[in-house]
Design a protein around this motif. Sequence first.
Motif, short mmCIF file in Angstrom:
data_model
loop_
_atom_site.label_atom_id
_atom_site.label_comp_id
_atom_site.label_asym_id
_atom_site.label_seq_id
_atom_site.Cartn_x
_atom_site.Cartn_y
_atom_site.Cartn_z
N UNK A 77 0.84 -1.21 0.00
CA UNK A 77 0.00 0.00 0.00
C UNK A 77 0.87 1.25 0.00
N UNK A 78 1.91 1.25 0.82
CA UNK A 78 2.80 2.41 0.89
C UNK A 78 3.57 2.58 -0.41
N UNK A 79 4.10 1.50 -0.95
CA UNK A 79 4.85 1.60 -2.20
C UNK A 79 3.94 2.03 -3.35
N UNK A 80 2.72 1.52 -3.37
CA UNK A 80 1.78 1.91 -4.42
C UNK A 80 1.53 3.42 -4.37
N UNK A 81 1.33 3.94 -3.17
CA UNK A 81 1.13 5.38 -3.00
C UNK A 81 2.36 6.15 -3.46
N UNK A 82 3.53 5.68 -3.04
CA UNK A 82 4.78 6.35 -3.35
C UNK A 82 5.03 6.35 -4.86
N UNK A 83 4.74 5.23 -5.52
CA UNK A 83 5.01 5.13 -6.95
C UNK A 83 3.92 5.80 -7.79
N UNK A 84 2.65 5.72 -7.35
CA UNK A 84 1.56 6.14 -8.22
C UNK A 84 0.65 7.21 -7.66
N UNK A 85 0.81 7.58 -6.40
CA UNK A 85 -0.12 8.52 -5.78
C UNK A 85 -0.05 9.92 -6.38
N UNK A 86 -1.16 10.66 -6.25
CA UNK A 86 -1.14 12.04 -6.71
C UNK A 86 -0.40 12.90 -5.68
N UNK A 87 -0.18 14.17 -6.03
CA UNK A 87 0.63 15.05 -5.20
C UNK A 87 0.09 15.15 -3.77
N UNK A 88 -1.21 15.34 -3.61
CA UNK A 88 -1.75 15.49 -2.26
C UNK A 88 -1.54 14.23 -1.43
N UNK A 89 -1.74 13.05 -2.04
CA UNK A 89 -1.52 11.80 -1.29
C UNK A 89 -0.04 11.65 -0.90
N UNK A 90 0.85 12.03 -1.81
CA UNK A 90 2.28 11.95 -1.49
C UNK A 90 2.64 12.93 -0.38
N UNK A 155 3.41 22.99 12.29
CA UNK A 155 2.87 22.85 10.94
C UNK A 155 1.83 21.74 10.97
N UNK A 156 0.58 22.09 10.69
CA UNK A 156 -0.48 21.09 10.60
C UNK A 156 -0.44 20.44 9.22
N UNK A 157 -1.17 19.35 9.07
CA UNK A 157 -1.26 18.69 7.77
C UNK A 157 -1.78 19.66 6.71
N UNK A 158 -2.79 20.43 7.06
CA UNK A 158 -3.37 21.38 6.10
C UNK A 158 -2.35 22.44 5.69
N UNK A 159 -1.59 22.97 6.66
CA UNK A 159 -0.56 23.96 6.35
C UNK A 159 0.54 23.34 5.48
N UNK A 160 0.91 22.12 5.80
CA UNK A 160 1.95 21.39 5.08
C UNK A 160 1.57 21.25 3.60
N UNK A 165 1.95 23.25 -1.93
CA UNK A 165 1.27 23.50 -3.20
C UNK A 165 1.42 24.96 -3.66
N UNK A 166 1.59 25.88 -2.73
CA UNK A 166 1.67 27.30 -3.08
C UNK A 166 3.08 27.81 -3.34
N UNK A 167 4.09 27.13 -2.81
CA UNK A 167 5.46 27.62 -2.94
C UNK A 167 6.33 26.56 -3.61
N UNK A 168 6.76 26.80 -4.85
CA UNK A 168 7.57 25.81 -5.57
C UNK A 168 8.86 25.43 -4.84
N UNK A 169 9.48 26.40 -4.16
CA UNK A 169 10.72 26.08 -3.43
C UNK A 169 10.43 25.11 -2.30
N UNK A 170 9.36 25.37 -1.55
CA UNK A 170 8.98 24.47 -0.45
C UNK A 170 8.66 23.08 -0.99
N UNK A 171 7.89 23.04 -2.06
CA UNK A 171 7.56 21.74 -2.66
C UNK A 171 8.83 21.01 -3.05
N UNK A 172 9.77 21.71 -3.65
CA UNK A 172 11.03 21.09 -4.04
C UNK A 172 11.78 20.56 -2.82
#
Length: 194
Positions: A77-90, A155-160, A165-172
Amino acid sequence: MGQTQQTGSCEEIDVKALQDMYKKFVLECPSGVLFMHEFKRFFGVDPTGEASDYAENMFRAFDKNGDNTIDFLEFVAALNLVFRGDLEHKLRWSFKVYDKDGNGYVDRNELRSIIDSIYRIKKCSKKDMSETQLSVDEVVERILDAVDFDRDGHITLEEFIRGAQEDPWVLNMLRLDMNPAGWVLENRRKSAHF
């Protein structure tokens, strides 16, 4: 006819990697579960080496039911998420890695611990360690400034998710940790050579 042929090699690599993981899992874990020390050995991680803390955080994120073992279903389940999950799930999965104590938020110490682990792994593997790179503390401060919207030091999950999603540097920066698939495959290859 009736079957569609995969055109992208990425899907084939993922399936092959999962098949290889299953074979290794069954061989090394006939009991059907992985304990922490077995998880580290499974991926060729030195129990006290640079990748040890990172592996422990990944183990905790894979262990869905919190019983300090990983069964094959949790593993897949974890590997499936890691390999195929969308951005929010990751990002949700990544948040679990950062939230070491599982209390629902990431504080400065947890953030620093993970960023430090990632830096040590990159330094050991000599990946992308340029002279202009920020220090661990500078990265922590910049992420907190960009993501801790209510400035409470947590940092809550929602803030994370929102901050990434709002800051490309943070996402990177979070993608350093969000790519356990690459880390898993790299360490699987290393362990195959021993």
